[in-house]
Scaffold this motif. Structure first.
Motif, PDB file in Angstrom:
ATOM      1  N   ILE A   3       7.617  54.058   1.538  1.00 23.83           N
ATOM      2  CA  ILE A   3       7.298  54.047   2.879  1.00 23.83           C
ATOM      3  C   ILE A   3       6.556  52.818   3.428  1.00 23.83           C
ATOM      4  O   ILE A   3       6.699  52.196   4.488  1.00 23.83           O
ATOM      5  N   MET A   4       5.899  51.971   2.491  1.00 28.73           N
ATOM      6  CA  MET A   4       5.034  50.722   2.664  1.00 28.73           C
ATOM      7  C   MET A   4       6.370  49.530   2.454  1.00 28.73           C
ATOM      8  O   MET A   4       5.825  48.526   2.874  1.00 28.73           O
ATOM      9  N   GLU A   5       7.417  49.647   1.913  1.00 31.23           N
ATOM     10  CA  GLU A   5       8.227  48.707   1.636  1.00 31.23           C
ATOM     11  C   GLU A   5       8.972  48.107   2.681  1.00 31.23           C
ATOM     12  O   GLU A   5       9.155  46.575   2.578  1.00 31.23           O
ATOM     13  N   PRO A   6       9.061  48.575   3.838  1.00 28.85           N
ATOM     14  CA  PRO A   6       9.536  47.899   5.225  1.00 28.85           C
ATOM     15  C   PRO A   6       8.600  46.682   5.496  1.00 28.85           C
ATOM     16  O   PRO A   6       8.885  45.524   5.928  1.00 28.85           O
ATOM     17  N   VAL A   7       7.430  46.858   5.156  1.00 32.94           N
ATOM     18  CA  VAL A   7       6.158  45.991   5.484  1.00 32.94           C
ATOM     19  C   VAL A   7       6.303  44.656   4.721  1.00 32.94           C
ATOM     20  O   VAL A   7       6.296  43.598   5.243  1.00 32.94           O
ATOM     21  N   LEU A   8       6.654  44.995   3.280  1.00 35.18           N
ATOM     22  CA  LEU A   8       6.836  43.990   2.488  1.00 35.18           C
ATOM     23  C   LEU A   8       8.148  43.326   2.687  1.00 35.18           C
ATOM     24  O   LEU A   8       8.120  41.889   2.712  1.00 35.18           O
ATOM     25  N   ARG A   9       9.192  44.138   2.627  1.00 36.63           N
ATOM     26  CA  ARG A   9      10.383  43.202   3.088  1.00 36.63           C
ATOM     27  C   ARG A   9      10.583  42.408   4.217  1.00 36.63           C
ATOM     28  O   ARG A   9      11.018  41.296   4.172  1.00 36.63           O
ATOM     29  N   ARG A  10       9.637  42.762   5.384  1.00 36.32           N
ATOM     30  CA  ARG A  10       9.744  42.070   6.600  1.00 36.32           C
ATOM     31  C   ARG A  10       9.046  40.427   6.276  1.00 36.32           C
ATOM     32  O   ARG A  10       9.631  39.581   6.824  1.00 36.32           O
ATOM     33  N   HIS A  11       8.180  40.359   5.245  1.00 34.57           N
ATOM     34  CA  HIS A  11       7.653  39.253   4.885  1.00 34.57           C
ATOM     35  C   HIS A  11       7.945  38.575   3.525  1.00 34.57           C
ATOM     36  O   HIS A  11       7.185  37.763   2.999  1.00 34.57           O
ATOM     37  N   GLY A  12       9.020  39.113   3.154  1.00 34.56           N
ATOM     38  CA  GLY A  12       9.742  38.702   1.817  1.00 34.56           C
ATOM     39  C   GLY A  12       8.822  38.687   0.491  1.00 34.56           C
ATOM     40  O   GLY A  12       8.810  38.146  -0.089  1.00 34.56           O
ATOM     41  N   THR A  13       7.929  39.807   0.540  1.00 37.14           N
ATOM     42  CA  THR A  13       7.072  39.947  -0.516  1.00 37.14           C
ATOM     43  C   THR A  13       7.625  41.043  -1.479  1.00 37.14           C
ATOM     44  O   THR A  13       7.568  42.358  -1.052  1.00 37.14           O
ATOM     45  N   ALA A  14       7.845  40.821  -2.599  1.00 36.52           N
ATOM     46  CA  ALA A  14       8.401  41.752  -3.655  1.00 36.52           C
ATOM     47  C   ALA A  14       7.101  42.708  -4.220  1.00 36.52           C
ATOM     48  O   ALA A  14       5.862  41.947  -4.154  1.00 36.52           O
ATOM     49  N   GLY A  62      -0.922  51.616   5.580  1.00 35.38           N
ATOM     50  CA  GLY A  62      -1.325  51.348   4.349  1.00 35.38           C
ATOM     51  C   GLY A  62      -2.296  49.778   4.452  1.00 35.38           C
ATOM     52  O   GLY A  62      -1.964  49.144   5.382  1.00 35.38           O
ATOM     53  N   MET A  63      -3.029  49.745   3.284  1.00 35.67           N
ATOM     54  CA  MET A  63      -3.670  48.464   3.162  1.00 35.67           C
ATOM     55  C   MET A  63      -2.779  47.603   2.349  1.00 35.67           C
ATOM     56  O   MET A  63      -2.335  48.030   1.635  1.00 35.67           O
TER      57      MET A  63
END
Length: 303
Positions: free
Chosen positions: A221-232, A294-295
């Motif tokens: 569920i937190m992956e869309p935040v990471l994907r938006r900023h190109g963070t794996a 999430g943090m």
């Protein structure tokens, strides 16, 4: 109930599906004044911290044990308070807040070593009839059978976390457009979808499927935040921790059959990110809605 102490390099003691069923099979240790007490094991995790979805699902199971069989969970709101330790069992204290003609409300507090790690409140309802509609499942999603598995993406990586994601989780997870374990390919968008189902069959108990769906809802569920900023996920120094988790069950669906988890992040700010998700059955029925904040701490380029 005791848990064997393991290091992150050691393999899990149970097969993934056995571990899931064992984790959700809580022990009733009796009732005290105004509360029911249960205990449950902590599943092995490669970094030694209890998986948040496990605690959510166990909290629901504990609350389910205290309501009539014909009342089913329709909503849950939980706050993660402290990280759990996989080397210790968890105690679940259920307070029977209210029982009405149609609804029951329960609060579950989860403890390790006398300290709370999760606080959750859930509502249960009798089956009823009324107005009905739901949003439509996206039509441009490829079938799960056409997508690579986590094992396909990670089997060449010799690391405890990679081994866990590849073959030691009880759920088969297949990302659209692609996973972000090692890199973020394609457009840096705040939207993604994940097909998921358990690797084996579950018993027919509908409440077990509802709890297992809560379990799986915390994986990505937190992956869309990471994907938006190109963070794996493999970004050095990345720290992600769930702060809260809300879930609404709309209709019943089996989680040992493919379900589609469509996710989006409307905002990230102040070291926190918010994601929402809609879970559909394969034939397009909306089963549940999820929201989590999430943090997220990402090291700067200068570090």
């Amino acid at each position: 109930m005791t848990a064997s102490r393991r290091t992150p390099e050691e393999a899990p003691l149970q097969k993934p599906m056995e571990g899931l069923l064992a984790a959700l099979d809580l022990t009733d240790t009796g009732a005290r004044t105004n509360e029911d007490i249960f205990t449950g094991p902590s599943q092995w995790m490669p970094l030694g911290r209890v998986f948040g979805g496990q605690v959510l699902a166990q909290s629901l199971v504990a609350a389910m044990r205290t309501v009539p069989d014909d009342r089913h969970v329709h909503s849950m709101h939980g706050y993660f308070l402290r990280p759990g330790d996989v080397n210790h069992p968890i105690t679940f204290s259920v307070e029977r807040i209210h029982d009405g003609r149609s609804f029951s409300t329960r609060r579950t507090q989860c403890y390790q070593n006398g300290l709370p790690i999760l606080s959750m409140i859930a509502s249960f309802q009798d089956e009823d009839e009324g107005l009905e509609h739901h949003i439509q499942m996206p039509t441009d999603i490829p079938d799960p059978e056409s997508l690579p598995t986590a094992a396909d993406a990670l089997r060449h990586i010799d690391h405890s976390v990679a081994r866990y994601w590849a073959s030691e989780r009880p759920f088969d997870m297949r990302h659209v457009p692609s996973p972000i374990y090692l890199t973020v390919k394609g457009e840096h968008t705040s939207r993604q979808a994940v097909w998921m189902k358990t690797f084996g069959k579950l018993p027919d108990d509908p409440d077990l499927h509802r709890a297992a769906l809560a379990y799986a809802s915390d994986y990505s569920i937190m992956e869309p935040v990471l994907r938006r900023h190109g963070t794996a996920w493999s970004t050095p120094g990345l720290k992600v921790a769930s702060l809260d988790h809300a879930m609404w069950w709309h209709r019943f669906g089996r989680v040992d059959e493919w379900v589609l988890y469509v996710q989006d992040s409307p905002s990230a700010q102040g070291g926190r990110g918010l994601s929402t998700g809609s879970i559909f059955s394969r034939d397009g029925l909306l089963l549940a809605t999820v929201a989590q904040e999430g943090m997220l701490r990402v090291p700067s380029n200068e570090e």
